[in-house]
Design a protein around this motif. Structure first.
Motif, PDB file in Angstrom:
ATOM      1  N   LYS A 194       0.857  -1.183   0.000  1.00 49.82           N
ATOM      2  CA  LYS A 194       0.000   0.000   0.000  1.00 49.82           C
ATOM      3  C   LYS A 194       0.896   1.236   0.000  1.00 49.82           C
ATOM      4  O   LYS A 194       0.946   1.998   0.964  1.00 49.82           O
ATOM      5  N   ILE A 195       1.603   1.424  -1.109  1.00 51.35           N
ATOM      6  CA  ILE A 195       2.623   2.477  -1.150  1.00 51.35           C
ATOM      7  C   ILE A 195       2.017   3.850  -0.882  1.00 51.35           C
ATOM      8  O   ILE A 195       1.021   4.242  -1.496  1.00 51.35           O
ATOM      9  N   ASN A 196       2.627   4.547   0.069  1.00 50.75           N
ATOM     10  CA  ASN A 196       2.284   5.936   0.382  1.00 50.75           C
ATOM     11  C   ASN A 196       3.435   6.796  -0.135  1.00 50.75           C
ATOM     12  O   ASN A 196       4.503   6.865   0.486  1.00 50.75           O
ATOM     13  N   LEU A 197       3.235   7.432  -1.291  1.00 53.22           N
ATOM     14  CA  LEU A 197       4.339   8.122  -1.949  1.00 53.22           C
ATOM     15  C   LEU A 197       4.962   9.241  -1.107  1.00 53.22           C
ATOM     16  O   LEU A 197       6.195   9.345  -1.046  1.00 53.22           O
ATOM     17  N   LEU A 212       5.196   9.481   2.160  1.00 56.90           N
ATOM     18  CA  LEU A 212       5.983   8.824   3.201  1.00 56.90           C
ATOM     19  C   LEU A 212       7.221   8.174   2.596  1.00 56.90           C
ATOM     20  O   LEU A 212       8.338   8.287   3.137  1.00 56.90           O
ATOM     21  N   TRP A 234       2.715  -2.423   9.141  1.00 58.94           N
ATOM     22  CA  TRP A 234       2.008  -1.276   8.547  1.00 58.94           C
ATOM     23  C   TRP A 234       2.989  -0.437   7.725  1.00 58.94           C
ATOM     24  O   TRP A 234       2.693  -0.050   6.598  1.00 58.94           O
ATOM     25  N   GLN A 276       4.230  -2.174   4.421  1.00 62.27           N
ATOM     26  CA  GLN A 276       3.262  -2.100   3.325  1.00 62.27           C
ATOM     27  C   GLN A 276       3.309  -0.739   2.647  1.00 62.27           C
ATOM     28  O   GLN A 276       3.218  -0.654   1.415  1.00 62.27           O
ATOM     29  N   ARG A 277       3.467   0.339   3.427  1.00 61.62           N
ATOM     30  CA  ARG A 277       3.493   1.687   2.838  1.00 61.62           C
ATOM     31  C   ARG A 277       4.779   1.953   2.050  1.00 61.62           C
ATOM     32  O   ARG A 277       4.825   2.859   1.214  1.00 61.62           O
TER      33      ARG A 277
END
Length: 413
Positions: free
Chosen positions: A21-24, A26, A105, A108-109
């Protein structure tokens, strides 16, 4: 005795798969500070070299499966530093056990997703195939199947990474114009070198082990290392109720110990293994069976499971070890590779703290276009997969040898 949470399970049987669940924002922020953070916390800095035909820029914008050897627990951090240099997000095929709590968590990011090793993880396979069909994707897989704890040698590569990549390439060619579809496999070799004098660290680590085992500290460091190792092999055989074999050398004794542990655990759990199946795959399947069984046992039945947990984890710790590893090249890295294994066994420490500041030398091999293998794959899938897997393993080992030669002469890339 280890607690249930320390055995590797994440306590969440309700979620069989963890997607990325890439959070760009972050990810970009951590890529920016990663060189400083990893150097200060983990005492590792990245040094990139490459095949003469490869420039780092040639990877940018390409769809690539990055296959790398796995000598330490810090290897994903080295690959994250590579992603920072390229300023691209990477995806990482990561052991299911790592996805617990805040760590899971965060992983995943940053692009990690789960794989249940030793099982037919259909969710993870389907996710991987989908990723490899995406444009400009970078996916990191460690095809040895786990950490080898050896700085200079490569364990046999599993064929799953190549098989999925060729299957994804075949699907891409069906869905697009032949000139538009591409997917590359990039062999990457990773080797660490301590930058300072490690003599005091080796001495202190040996003394700590000698005190714990009650053995002499006389002789040079290699004699002392062998004395500690001999004591541990004796103790492991006693715990496994194996009679001493005076005719067997150390390698034979270690092989017999691993075979006995795995056979007994599989028999107790009602599991079967295929002829020639790698020990690691057998261990992972046993661990999942133990996790499932512990949830159904009364507290007084946990002791037997604890014994099996410890025994099969010992197999992982000693999977790639062999007598002569240090003697063949008595570098500080090889001494400490072996001492760290022995610390893990004697003190029950899964990840001992860093022994010193290290440079992580990462050598990028020439990208292999899978379009060049498509016709062969259609004609003979099994042989094409096996041959390419073997070629990648050989390339990674050859580049490790080049790194070993260069670092022994003090060459800085």
């Amino acid at each position: 005795m280890k607690s249930r949470s320390s055995r590797g399970g994440n306590g969440s049987a309700s979620q069989p798969f963890y997607p990325a669940k890439i959070n760009l924002p972050l990810l970009r922020g951590l890529q920016h500070i990663a060189p400083w953070l990893i150097r200060s916390r983990d005492r590792v800095e990245l040094v990139i070299s490459s095949d003469p035909k490869v420039q780092l820029e040639t990877l940018r914008g390409r769809s690539c499966l990055l296959v790398c050897n796995h000598p330490t627990f810090d290897d994903p951090k080295a690959m994250f530093l590579l992603s920072s240099r390229l300023q691209e997000p990477f995806y990482y095929l990561t052991a299911y056990e790592q996805f617990r709590g805040l760590q899971g968590w965060l992983y995943q990011r940053l692009g990690a997703y789960s794989i249940r090793r030793g099982l037919a993880d259909r969710d993870s396979i389907a996710y991987t195939l989908n990723l490899l069909q995406q444009p400009q994707i970078k996916l990191v897989i460690f095809p040895e199947g786990g950490c080898s704890f050896q700085n200079d040698t490569v364990m046999p590569f599993r064929s799953g990474a190549v098989q999925m990549a060729l299957q994804a390439m075949s699907r891409k060619l069906k869905q697009s114009e032949p000139g538009d579809a591409d997917l590359y496999i990039v062999p990457i070799s990773l080797k660490y070198r301590y930058t300072g004098s490690m003599t005091p660290v080796i001495e202190n680590t040996l003394r700590r082990l000698e005190r714990a085992l009650g053995v002499s500290s006389e002789g040079d460091v290699y004699i002392r290392l062998r004395r500690v190792a001999a004591k541990i092999i004796d103790r492991c055989e006693q715990e496994a109720h194996l009679a001493p074999d005076p005719e067997a050398d150390w390698n034979q004794r270690i092989a017999r110990l691993k075979a006995e542990v795995l056979d007994r655990c599989e028999q107790e759990l009602g599991l079967t293994s295929a002829a020639g199946e790698p020990n690691r795959e057998r261990v992972y399947r046993i661990l999942y069976a133990l996790e499932a069984r512990q949830n159904t046992l009364m507290p007084d039945g946990q002791d037997a499971l604890d014994v099996m947990f410890r025994a099969v984890r010992r197999v992982l710790n000693f999977d790639a070890i062999y007598d002569g590893y240090v003697a063949a090249m008595p570098t500080p890295e090889r001494f400490l590779d072996t001492l760290i294994r022995l610390e893990r066994e004697v003190f029950g420490i899964d990840q001992p703290p860093p022994k010193g500041h290290r440079q992580a030398f990462l050598r990028i091999g020439e990208p292999i276009s899978l379009k060049d293998y498509h016709a062969a794959y259609r004609a003979d899938r099994a042989n094409t997969v096996n041959n390419l897997t073997r070629q990648l393993q050989q390339t990674v080992q050859q580049n490790l040898d080049l790194l070993a030669e260069a670092t022994s002469r003090g060459i800085s890339w």
